[in-house]
Write a protein that holds these residues in place. Structure first.
Motif, PDB file in Angstrom:
ATOM      1  N   SER A 296       0.453  -1.372   0.292  1.00 45.45           N
ATOM      2  CA  SER A 296      -0.310  -0.286   0.117  1.00 45.45           C
ATOM      3  C   SER A 296       0.814   0.845  -0.003  1.00 45.45           C
ATOM      4  O   SER A 296       0.252   2.296   0.001  1.00 45.45           O
ATOM      5  N   GLU A 297       2.452   0.703   0.150  1.00 44.66           N
ATOM      6  CA  GLU A 297       3.296   2.821   0.199  1.00 44.66           C
ATOM      7  C   GLU A 297       4.163   2.597  -0.924  1.00 44.66           C
ATOM      8  O   GLU A 297       4.799   3.215  -0.621  1.00 44.66           O
ATOM      9  N   ARG A 298       3.815   1.778  -2.022  1.00 45.71           N
ATOM     10  CA  ARG A 298       4.090   1.562  -2.907  1.00 45.71           C
ATOM     11  C   ARG A 298       4.078   1.188  -4.503  1.00 45.71           C
ATOM     12  O   ARG A 298       3.264   0.874  -4.103  1.00 45.71           O
TER      13      ARG A 298
ATOM     14  N   ARG B  90       9.741  -9.213   6.947  1.00 45.20           N
ATOM     15  CA  ARG B  90       8.113  -8.743   6.603  1.00 45.20           C
ATOM     16  C   ARG B  90       8.754  -7.385   5.812  1.00 45.20           C
ATOM     17  O   ARG B  90       9.990  -6.642   5.336  1.00 45.20           O
ATOM     18  N   PRO B  91       7.267  -6.911   4.884  1.00 47.23           N
ATOM     19  CA  PRO B  91       7.174  -5.641   3.985  1.00 47.23           C
ATOM     20  C   PRO B  91       8.047  -4.668   5.159  1.00 47.23           C
ATOM     21  O   PRO B  91       7.981  -4.270   6.685  1.00 47.23           O
ATOM     22  N   ILE B  92       8.666  -3.630   4.241  1.00 43.26           N
ATOM     23  CA  ILE B  92       9.312  -2.110   5.112  1.00 43.26           C
ATOM     24  C   ILE B  92       7.865  -1.429   4.762  1.00 43.26           C
ATOM     25  O   ILE B  92       7.391  -1.111   3.682  1.00 43.26           O
ATOM     26  N   SER B  93       8.286  -0.712   5.771  1.00 39.97           N
ATOM     27  CA  SER B  93       6.637   0.802   5.883  1.00 39.97           C
ATOM     28  C   SER B  93       7.138   1.835   5.802  1.00 39.97           C
ATOM     29  O   SER B  93       8.295   2.260   7.396  1.00 39.97           O
ATOM     30  N   ILE B  94       7.738   2.307   4.465  1.00 40.35           N
ATOM     31  CA  ILE B  94       8.403   3.617   4.970  1.00 40.35           C
ATOM     32  C   ILE B  94       7.616   4.809   5.667  1.00 40.35           C
ATOM     33  O   ILE B  94       8.217   5.855   5.885  1.00 40.35           O
ATOM     34  N   LYS B  95       6.882   4.369   5.911  1.00 42.31           N
ATOM     35  CA  LYS B  95       5.602   5.870   7.185  1.00 42.31           C
ATOM     36  C   LYS B  95       6.820   5.768   7.860  1.00 42.31           C
ATOM     37  O   LYS B  95       6.119   6.736   8.659  1.00 42.31           O
TER      38      LYS B  95
END
Length: 262
Positions: free
Chosen positions: A41-43, A169-174
């Motif tokens: 959801s962030e890329r 785990r996927p990285i959250s850039i937030k």
């Protein structure tokens, strides 16, 4: 949000433009790494390979679509694995550097290529809402034989050419503090070749870039772009015995970072 436009071109329409061997794989691998490691959801990652990577499609993807999609403070990664070429301008002692899209015409590089001085400046202006823009170029502009470059016809007859020349785990850039800035990392200096290595299956620069992005860094979640450059430059220089040395241009944002993707 992290936006990426990732371009890889091995095959060209014009038969006078030499084929490459690893550029498409370079782009596919980087795009896959971003999609795997960054939260879905962030890329937004756009991959343009070979026939998809026309001048029109590239210019529209960055100058139009990405421009409209950006929100204040977003991060942008632009990546090109393709040929570069020097080409003379109107004055006989002036030349520019061009990225060569899939449909570029050997005899009309000025009008069918992507001018780094003209077009990239426009991109950066249209991407002004982005907090961070990073441009990776696995191409070179020496005009020498071999590597990811060739000499266009307007320079080919010039006698003085040499002078130009562990958490899955996927990285959250937030949660990351990536900073702000405009940074360009190029695979080689103007008078050097950007080399491909069939044994690695990648361009030498991209191989080292991927290794550096994936390198475990303990508790750290980001890697500074100057630190990233130092690692890539050191690895490329070692592999090529000093024949290829990447170049970094920091237009702004010396503290800018990218997510660790290891």
């Amino acid at each position: 949000m992290l936006h990426a436009v990732v371009v890889g071109i091995d095959h060209y329409v014009d038969p006078f433009v030499p084929r490459l061997r690893c550029a498409a794989k370079d782009a596919q691998t980087l795009a896959g790494l971003l999609e795997e490691r960054i939260e879905r959801s962030e890329r937004k990652v756009l991959l343009l390979l070979d026939a998809e990577a026309t001048q029109r499609n590239i210019m529209a993807a960055i100058g139009d679509d990405l421009h409209r999609d950006l929100e204040q403070g977003d991060t942008v990664v632009l990546y090109f694995a393709c040929h570069g070429s020097p080409e003379r301008r109107a004055a006989r002692d002036r030349q520019s550097r061009y990225l060569i899209p899939h449909d570029a015409e050997y005899g009309r590089i000025h009008t069918t290529g992507i001018d780094l001085e003209r077009d990239v400046v426009v991109w950066l202006d249209r991407l002004s809402d982005a907090g961070l823009v990073v441009l990776f170029l696995d191409a070179c502009f020496s005009g020498a034989a071999g590597g990811r470059t060739f000499t266009g016809p307007a320079l080919a007859s010039t006698p003085s050419l040499a002078k130009y020349l562990d958490d899955p785990r996927p990285i959250s850039i937030k949660k990351l503090h990536l900073g702000r800035g405009r940074v360009v990392l190029c695979a080689a200096d103007d008078n050097q070749l950007a080399r491909e290595d069939p044994a690695l299956g990648h361009g030498v620069f991209t191989h080292q870039l991927l290794q550096a992005l994936k390198r475990p860094r303990g508790e750290r979640t980001t890697v500074g772009l100057t630190e990233l450059y130092d690692e890539v430059e050191r690895g490329v220089r070692q592999v090529t015995d000093g024949a290829q040395e990447p170049v970094i241009s920091i237009l702004s944002g010396r503290r800018a970072s990218l997510p660790c993707l290891g």
